[in-house]
Design an enzyme around this catalytic site. Structure first.
Site, PDB file in Angstrom:
ATOM      1  N   SER A 166     -98.940 -37.952 -38.490  1.00  0.00           N
ATOM      2  CA  SER A 166     -97.957 -38.872 -37.930  1.00  0.00           C
ATOM      3  C   SER A 166     -97.283 -39.770 -38.964  1.00  0.00           C
ATOM      4  CB  SER A 166     -98.599 -39.719 -36.835  1.00  0.00           C
ATOM      5  OG  SER A 166     -99.808 -40.285 -37.277  1.00  0.00           O
ATOM      6  N   HIS A 196     -97.588 -34.904 -32.266  1.00  0.00           N
ATOM      7  CA  HIS A 196     -96.237 -34.899 -32.839  1.00  0.00           C
ATOM      8  C   HIS A 196     -95.645 -33.499 -32.932  1.00  0.00           C
ATOM      9  CE1 HIS A 196     -95.295 -39.036 -33.904  1.00  0.00           C
ATOM     10  NE2 HIS A 196     -96.558 -39.208 -34.194  1.00  0.00           N
ATOM     11  N   LYS A 250     -94.676 -38.683 -26.226  1.00  0.00           N
ATOM     12  CA  LYS A 250     -93.721 -38.574 -27.327  1.00  0.00           C
ATOM     13  C   LYS A 250     -92.557 -37.679 -26.900  1.00  0.00           C
ATOM     14  CE  LYS A 250     -96.803 -40.220 -30.833  1.00  0.00           C
ATOM     15  NZ  LYS A 250     -98.190 -40.053 -31.191  1.00  0.00           N
TER      16      LYS A 250
HETATM   17  C1  LIG Z   1     -99.301 -40.936 -30.914  1.00  0.00           C
HETATM   18  C2  LIG Z   1    -100.526 -40.183 -31.199  1.00  0.00           C
HETATM   19  C3  LIG Z   1    -101.617 -40.241 -30.327  1.00  0.00           C
HETATM   20  C4  LIG Z   1    -101.649 -41.164 -29.152  1.00  0.00           C
HETATM   21  O1  LIG Z   1    -100.875 -40.711 -28.076  1.00  0.00           O
HETATM   22  P1  LIG Z   1    -100.531 -41.736 -26.916  1.00  0.00           P
HETATM   23  O2  LIG Z   1    -100.188 -40.857 -25.761  1.00  0.00           O
HETATM   24  O3  LIG Z   1     -99.412 -42.588 -27.372  1.00  0.00           O
HETATM   25  O4  LIG Z   1    -101.771 -42.537 -26.656  1.00  0.00           O
HETATM   26  C5  LIG Z   1    -102.711 -39.435 -30.600  1.00  0.00           C
HETATM   27  N1  LIG Z   1    -102.731 -38.630 -31.696  1.00  0.00           N
HETATM   28  C6  LIG Z   1    -101.713 -38.571 -32.552  1.00  0.00           C
HETATM   29  C7  LIG Z   1    -101.781 -37.652 -33.731  1.00  0.00           C
HETATM   30  C8  LIG Z   1    -100.575 -39.348 -32.339  1.00  0.00           C
HETATM   31  O5  LIG Z   1     -99.566 -39.297 -33.211  1.00  0.00           O
END
Ligand SMILES: *Cc1c(COP(=O)(O)O)cnc(C)c1O
Length: 402
Positions: free
Chosen positions: A191, A219, A250
């Site tokens: 990320s 992602h 996302k």
């Molecule tokens: C954003 C993210 C999460 C968390 O996801 P949410 O639905 O926002 O809690 C978990 N793992 C990774 C790699 C992320 O980038």
């Protein structure tokens, strides 16, 4: 009556210290929806900081699905999944996600964070070993900490080192004798750097040493693979990754998380995954919007094509200007500057010039790898990106970064 001194005053001291080190992050407040053009703290900006890769948060089909669900089913689900909180919509979303991911079964949860922090301790325990890439997401680290299993870290994307850790785990075992189960965990797309995990090599190493593989595709879903099926599809590894964790927060544009894999994985998690057992399920509007998002991914692949065209354009131009964009291969493009104070200054100056790109500093990234992280979406126009690049060029020269 004596005046009680604030027993939490040390927090105020810590905040002062963070501010002095340029590590304090203010919360900016957005007026209106998440979109390339938005108003942040009262200032119109082009945003390069959302994870809303495909602009689905305001897509009419998702909005209509949510409104319909609210009218028919109300705003809350009223219970945890295992008591009275499993609605037909939850089951429908799980069936659709399983089809999308080419797996037997899916379990949805409240977020990607709860998925990671719930699944890892549910399926590992004393006598097991968890092997994690050093740059894995914080929610994976939380999950590992909640587990009673042993832990090992391998250097970022280093398959040879991973192989060695796994070989040692099998040859030597742990303090209590041979490990029962070994679980390798990696982000699919990292990320903060936007690079992709070497999944084919990770799968081979895991198969060689009889370990399970878990990939967090937060992602990558909606971004990589056919119709955004993620890194497993991108590499053609269906059937070789035992656990896929994903987010609905996302590219999917809503909120939520899920775990995808074999039927017995899902059935076991229903018995043991604490966020499922002890926290209320997704409200119906959220679930209905997620189902509509899967329809859009199938029917509007041009969104993903636009996302990648914008990604290539923006990344090449930033590199052409002389910025250090690290090893990114995805729409996440960091502009790495080194010191926290410089990253904060770059972000601040961009903001003054109408570009919102958040600085990312320690502890999210290493102390000397502070950066401004940019994420383009399918919804940015070329004019938007040109305007951002002009600001980066101007301020980059001003701060002597290029
Ligand atoms: C954003 C993210 C999460 C968390 O996801 P949410 O639905 O926002 O809690 C978990 N793992 C990774 C790699 C992320 O980038």
């Amino acid at each position: 009556m004596s005046v009680r001194t604030d027993p939490l005053s040390y927090l105020a001291d810590e905040i002062e210290e963070l501010k002095a080190k340029a590590l304090y992050r203010p919360l900016r407040v957005m007026s209106g929806p998440q979109a390339p053009h938005t108003i942040m703290d009262g200032r119109p900006v082009i945003s390069l900081s959302s994870n809303n890769y495909l602009g689905l948060n305001t897509h009419p089909r998702l909005v209509d699905a949510a409104l319909r669900a609210v009218r028919e089913l109300g705003v809350g689900s009223g219970a945890v999944r295992t008591i009275a909180g499993t609605m037909e919509l939850h089951v429908e979303l799980e069936r659709r996600l399983a089809e999308f991911k080419h797996v037997e079964a899916v379990l949805t949860l409240q977020s990607g964070l709860t998925a990671n922090s719930g699944v890892i301790p549910a399926i590992t325990g004393e006598g097991d070993l968890i092997v994690s890439d050093e740059l894995n997401h914080a929610s994976i680290i939380d999950g590992v900490r909640l587990s009673k299993g042993g832990r090992a870290v391998f250097p970022h994307r280093d398959v040879d080192q991973l192989d060695r850790v796994l070989r040692d785990a099998r040859d030597k075992g742990g303090p209590g004798g041979p490990y029962r189960h070994v679980l390798v965990i990696t982000d699919g797309v990292f990320s903060m750097d936007g690079d992709i995990a070497p999944l084919p090599g990770i799968c081979e190493a895991a198969e060689r040493w009889d370990a399970a593989v878990m990939v967090d595709d937060a992602h990558a879903s909606g971004v990589l693979g056919r119709n955004g099926r993620g890194t497993i599809d991108h590499f053609g590894l269906h059937g070789r990754v035992d656990i896929q964790v994903g987010t609905l927060s996302k590219a999917i544009g809503v909120v939520g998380g899920y775990v995808a894999g074999r039927r017995h994985l899902r059935d076991y998690l229903v018995q043991r995954c604490r966020p499922l057992l002890f926290s209320t399920s997704q409200p119906p509007a959220v679930t209905a919007a997620c189902i509509a998002a899967l329809d859009v991914l199938e029917q509007e692949p041009e969104r993903i094509e636009r996302l990648w065209a914008n990604t290539r354009f923006f990344k090449e131009r930033l590199q052409g200007l002389g910025f250090d964009t690290g090893i990114s291969e995805t729409p996440i493009t960091p502009v790495i500057v080194g010191e926290s104070a410089v990253a904060a200054r770059l972000s601040e100056r961009l903001f003054e010039e109408g570009v919102f790109a958040q600085a990312v500093v320690y502890p999210t990234v290493a102390l000397d790898r502070a950066r401004v992280r940019t994420i383009v979406t399918s919804e940015h126009s070329r004019d938007d990106l040109e305007a951002c690049l002009a600001a980066f060029e101007r301020i980059g020269r001003e701060l002597r970064l290029i």
